[in-house]
Design a protein around this motif. Structure first.
Motif, PDB file in Angstrom:
ATOM      1  N   VAL A  64       0.835  -1.206   0.000  1.00  0.00           N
ATOM      2  CA  VAL A  64       0.000   0.000   0.000  1.00  0.00           C
ATOM      3  C   VAL A  64       0.871   1.257   0.000  1.00  0.00           C
ATOM      4  CG1 VAL A  64      -1.973  -1.111   1.064  1.00  0.00           C
ATOM      5  CG2 VAL A  64      -0.224  -0.088   2.531  1.00  0.00           C
ATOM      6  N   GLU A  65       2.120   1.122  -0.420  1.00  0.00           N
ATOM      7  CA  GLU A  65       3.079   2.216  -0.562  1.00  0.00           C
ATOM      8  C   GLU A  65       3.280   2.957   0.752  1.00  0.00           C
ATOM      9  OE1 GLU A  65       4.208   6.036  -3.394  1.00  0.00           O
ATOM     10  OE2 GLU A  65       2.144   5.349  -3.324  1.00  0.00           O
ATOM     11  N   GLU A  66       3.693   2.225   1.760  1.00  0.00           N
ATOM     12  CA  GLU A  66       4.073   2.827   3.029  1.00  0.00           C
ATOM     13  C   GLU A  66       5.598   2.964   3.042  1.00  0.00           C
ATOM     14  OE1 GLU A  66       4.839   4.610   5.946  1.00  0.00           O
ATOM     15  OE2 GLU A  66       2.676   4.356   5.683  1.00  0.00           O
ATOM     16  N   PRO A  67       6.139   4.202   2.894  1.00  0.00           N
ATOM     17  CA  PRO A  67       7.599   4.377   2.774  1.00  0.00           C
ATOM     18  C   PRO A  67       8.380   3.770   3.937  1.00  0.00           C
ATOM     19  CG  PRO A  67       6.461   6.415   2.229  1.00  0.00           C
ATOM     20  CD  PRO A  67       5.429   5.486   2.764  1.00  0.00           C
ATOM     21  N   LEU A  68       7.827   3.850   5.156  1.00  0.00           N
ATOM     22  CA  LEU A  68       8.548   3.293   6.300  1.00  0.00           C
ATOM     23  C   LEU A  68       8.661   1.783   6.200  1.00  0.00           C
ATOM     24  CD1 LEU A  68       7.239   5.440   9.290  1.00  0.00           C
ATOM     25  CD2 LEU A  68       9.570   5.324   8.431  1.00  0.00           C
ATOM     26  N   ALA A  69       7.703   1.135   5.509  1.00  0.00           N
ATOM     27  CA  ALA A  69       7.797  -0.313   5.297  1.00  0.00           C
ATOM     28  C   ALA A  69       8.994  -0.642   4.419  1.00  0.00           C
ATOM     29  CB  ALA A  69       6.508  -0.829   4.665  1.00  0.00           C
ATOM     30  N   VAL A  70       9.227   0.177   3.396  1.00  0.00           N
ATOM     31  CA  VAL A  70      10.383  -0.030   2.526  1.00  0.00           C
ATOM     32  C   VAL A  70      11.680   0.149   3.310  1.00  0.00           C
ATOM     33  CG1 VAL A  70      11.602   0.824   0.482  1.00  0.00           C
ATOM     34  CG2 VAL A  70       9.095   0.649   0.464  1.00  0.00           C
ATOM     35  N   GLU A  71      11.732   1.186   4.140  1.00  0.00           N
ATOM     36  CA  GLU A  71      12.927   1.400   4.973  1.00  0.00           C
ATOM     37  C   GLU A  71      13.168   0.223   5.902  1.00  0.00           C
ATOM     38  OE1 GLU A  71      12.970   5.107   7.094  1.00  0.00           O
ATOM     39  OE2 GLU A  71      12.202   6.235   5.376  1.00  0.00           O
ATOM     40  N   SER A  72      12.090  -0.279   6.527  1.00  0.00           N
ATOM     41  CA  SER A  72      12.231  -1.400   7.456  1.00  0.00           C
ATOM     42  C   SER A  72      12.636  -2.675   6.727  1.00  0.00           C
ATOM     43  CB  SER A  72      10.916  -1.611   8.220  1.00  0.00           C
ATOM     44  OG  SER A  72      10.672  -0.524   9.085  1.00  0.00           O
ATOM     45  N   LEU A  73      12.069  -2.906   5.542  1.00  0.00           N
ATOM     46  CA  LEU A  73      12.458  -4.080   4.756  1.00  0.00           C
ATOM     47  C   LEU A  73      13.934  -4.037   4.409  1.00  0.00           C
ATOM     48  CD1 LEU A  73       9.350  -4.421   2.415  1.00  0.00           C
ATOM     49  CD2 LEU A  73      10.202  -6.189   3.971  1.00  0.00           C
ATOM     50  N   ASN A  74      14.425  -2.880   4.013  1.00  0.00           N
ATOM     51  CA  ASN A  74      15.857  -2.750   3.691  1.00  0.00           C
ATOM     52  C   ASN A  74      16.728  -2.945   4.935  1.00  0.00           C
ATOM     53  OD1 ASN A  74      15.791  -2.335   0.901  1.00  0.00           O
ATOM     54  ND2 ASN A  74      15.309  -0.170   1.138  1.00  0.00           N
ATOM     55  N   ARG A  75      16.239  -2.463   6.075  1.00  0.00           N
ATOM     56  CA  ARG A  75      16.988  -2.635   7.316  1.00  0.00           C
ATOM     57  C   ARG A  75      17.093  -4.125   7.670  1.00  0.00           C
ATOM     58  NH1 ARG A  75      14.005   0.415  11.346  1.00  0.00           N
ATOM     59  NH2 ARG A  75      14.250   2.083   9.832  1.00  0.00           N
ATOM     60  N   ILE A  76      16.012  -4.853   7.461  1.00  0.00           N
ATOM     61  CA  ILE A  76      16.025  -6.288   7.730  1.00  0.00           C
ATOM     62  C   ILE A  76      16.893  -7.021   6.709  1.00  0.00           C
ATOM     63  CG2 ILE A  76      14.558  -8.367   7.725  1.00  0.00           C
ATOM     64  CD1 ILE A  76      12.330  -6.489   8.880  1.00  0.00           C
ATOM     65  N   CYS A  77      16.807  -6.595   5.454  1.00  0.00           N
ATOM     66  CA  CYS A  77      17.622  -7.216   4.409  1.00  0.00           C
ATOM     67  C   CYS A  77      19.115  -7.105   4.720  1.00  0.00           C
ATOM     68  CB  CYS A  77      17.312  -6.583   3.055  1.00  0.00           C
ATOM     69  SG  CYS A  77      18.098  -7.404   1.655  1.00  0.00           S
TER      70      CYS A  77
END
Length: 583
Positions: free
Chosen positions: A96-109
């Motif tokens: 749903v295009e939540e920018p913080l989700a992208v940041e968190s996914l990259n942090r986990i990656c």
């Protein structure tokens, strides 16, 4: 802990997350880490994350909070070995295009090993990339650069580049914009040969997009690619597109080029700077749009450092000078802010010949921000040409600005005075600027009066206590008998600020008598400021034997009198000062 007790946190969480009150649901999300800690890693993985995966809320504020919490959740699910379990709820949030989700996914990656990235993260990226909704594809564009760097040498890298290419060619402009923004980051993880073969064609295509909102974002991509390639490569693979961007029909693209002009020049190399960018710089200085001229004015010092001085003086200086008379006040203000930084670049003689006349004209500009910007940067000029030349040329203008109708301009002059004083010397200062500094103490604007008192202390530190005793303290104390209470208030402020910079003798002979006199002032505001002044004086006086005697003989009786005052504020500050000084 028994099973019922262990189930309690999730039961409460379920109730709170389903509550109508948004604040309660938000608080529940912020308690997730505490609940996970109570459950332990295994139950957090199997129960809590599964519950969250099924309970995604549709409130933006809650989505943001949940995305941020999950990005820091790796320790609560058992560490990096199990970090991939967090991907599923974040996958739903990213869709749903939540920018913080992208940041968190990259942090986990970042904490995943290569096998985990291939097994769990890349399928997520593929799903988002192939999503029906543009929001999903927009989020996907931000997930490539970290994952790509984690799978070095894997055939999946070629697949990722192919998928990203599809995002750059998406039918939806929002997706292309997001892809272009992230291409500037992604390209830094890609080797030179692949950049030349695959990325530069993609860049050329985006730079010719029919949407200027996409084209303007390719400026950052250009900088990233040019930084990865050699100057020769840049000549061969980027020059044509660079030319198009430098003269794009859209002012928004030209604005972005102007805003990043120095970074572009540094990235492409000196040959392209000399052959292409000098002329482009001149065109932008003359651009038809004021926003573009404002932006390029901010790049003047940085770009001029990259070119020969002869080219600067011959080709760049004339159009720079023309900006002094620009119809836009914002262009002139931007020029005034940056022009002083040209002094070290052109040297002393050229500063005197070319820049000083420009400074003088800018100091007379009708727009206060222009005058303010030129004043605030004069120190750079002083370092090049010396205070003698600067004072001869600019001092009349500075004195005139000291009475400017815009108080912010007067304030800037006050803040510049101590530096000027230290360079001019005491005799020149007393003759030219002494009365001016005293006049600010009676300014109608409180901020000016306050700055003027601080200025006096700085001047005392520059010229010494003897100078202050003979020159400014008598004038300050004379204001203590002024019929206007604001002048008496300024006296208290001034001597309170001055006290730590002078010695016990000056306090005894000059400051204490006027403070003691104002103890009986009819205005309560002055009396409680007298109490505050005694507090500061006490800190200075208690450092010497003579000072301690003065405290007992003069300050203590005065504070006792103020402590019995009818005004509550006066009593409060008097008792506070008395307790601090005498315990």
């Amino acid at each position: 802990m028994n099973n019922d007790a262990q189930l309690y946190p999730i039961a409460v969480l379920i109730d709170e997350l389903k509550h109508e009150d948004l604040t309660l649901r938000l608080n529940a999300i912020h308690k997730l880490s505490t609940i996970a800690l109570a459950l332990g890693p295994e139950r957090a993985r199997n129960e809590l994350i599964a519950f969250l995966d099924e309970s995604i809320d549709d409130e933006d504020e809650l989505l943001m909070a949940l995305a941020e919490e999950l990005g820091n959740f790796v320790p609560y699910v058992g560490g990096p070995e199990y970090a991939h379990v967090l991907l599923s709820p974040l996958d739903n949030l990213a869709a749903v295009e939540e920018p913080l989700a992208v940041e968190s996914l990259n942090r986990i990656c970042e904490v995943l090993v290569k096998e985990q990235v291939e097994t769990y993260f890349l399928p997520l990226v593929r799903r988002l990339t192939a999503g029906d909704w543009f929001t999903s594809r927009t989020s996907a564009t931000g997930l490539y650069h970290v994952a790509y760097g984690k799978i070095q040498g894997s055939p999946s890298q070629a697949v990722m580049r192919s998928l990203f290419k599809g995002l750059c060619q998406d039918d939806t402009p929002m997706v292309r914009r997001a892809a272009t923004t992230n291409l500037a980051i992604f390209v830094k993880k890609i080797p030179r040969e692949v950049i030349i073969d695959e990325i530069t064609p993609l860049f050329h295509s985006l730079a010719q997009d029919d949407q200027d909102s996409v084209r303007l974002l390719t400026v950052e991509v250009l900088i990233s690619i040019a930084s990865q390639l050699s100057p020769t490569d840049n000549q061969s693979h980027l020059l044509a597109t660079l030319r198009n961007l430098l003269s794009d029909k859209s002012w928004r693209v030209r604005y972005m080029v102007a805003d990043r002009f120095v970074k572009i020049a540094e990235a492409v190399g000196p040959e392209i700077v000399k052959s292409e960018m000098v002329n482009a710089f001149i065109r932008l200085l003359k651009d038809s749009e004021a926003e573009v001229r404002t932006s390029i004015a901010g790049q003047i010092p940085g770009f001029c450092k990259l070119i020969d001085r002869d080219i600067l003086l011959r080709d760049i200086m004339p159009p720079v000078k023309s900006l002094i008379n620009d119809v836009s006040q914002h262009v002139r203000a931007a020029l005034a802010k940056e022009i002083s930084a040209l002094s070290p670049v052109v040297g002393k003689d050229n500063t005197i010949e070319h820049l000083l006349p420009m400074f003088l004209q800018l100091l007379k500009d009708d727009f206060p921000d222009v005058r303010l910007n030129i004043i605030s940067k004069l120190e750079q000029v002083n370092n090049v040409i010396g205070i003698d030349r600067l004072s001869q040329s600019l001092l009349p203008a500075i004195v005139q600005l000291a009475e400017d109708k815009q108080w912010r301009v007067r304030l800037a002059i006050i803040e510049y005075i101590p530096l000027l004083a230290s360079q001019l010397g005491v005799e020149f200062f007393d003759e030219k600027l002494g009365n001016l500094c005293m006049s600010w103490l009676g300014d109608i604007v409180f901020s000016i009066r306050e700055a003027a008192t601080i200025n006096l202390r700085k001047l005392t530190e520059v010229f010494g206590v003897e100078w202050a005793k003979n020159t400014i303290i008598p004038k300050v104390l004379a204001m203590g008998s002024h019929p206007n209470y604001l002048y008496r208030m300024t006296t208290i402020f001034a001597i309170t600020i001055l006290a730590p910079a002078v010695n016990v003798e000056v306090i005894r002979n000059y400051i204490l008598p006027i403070v003691n006199q104002l103890v009986s002032d009819p205005i309560p505001n002055i009396r409680f400021n007298v109490a505050k002044s005694y507090e500061v004086l006490g800190q200075t006086l208690e450092m010497s034997l003579e000072g301690k005697e003065l405290l007992e003989a003069q300050v203590k009786p005065a504070l006792d009198k103020l402590a019995g005052d009818q005004d509550a504020d006066v009593k409060y500050f008097a008792e506070k000062a008395r307790n601090l000084i005498f315990g």
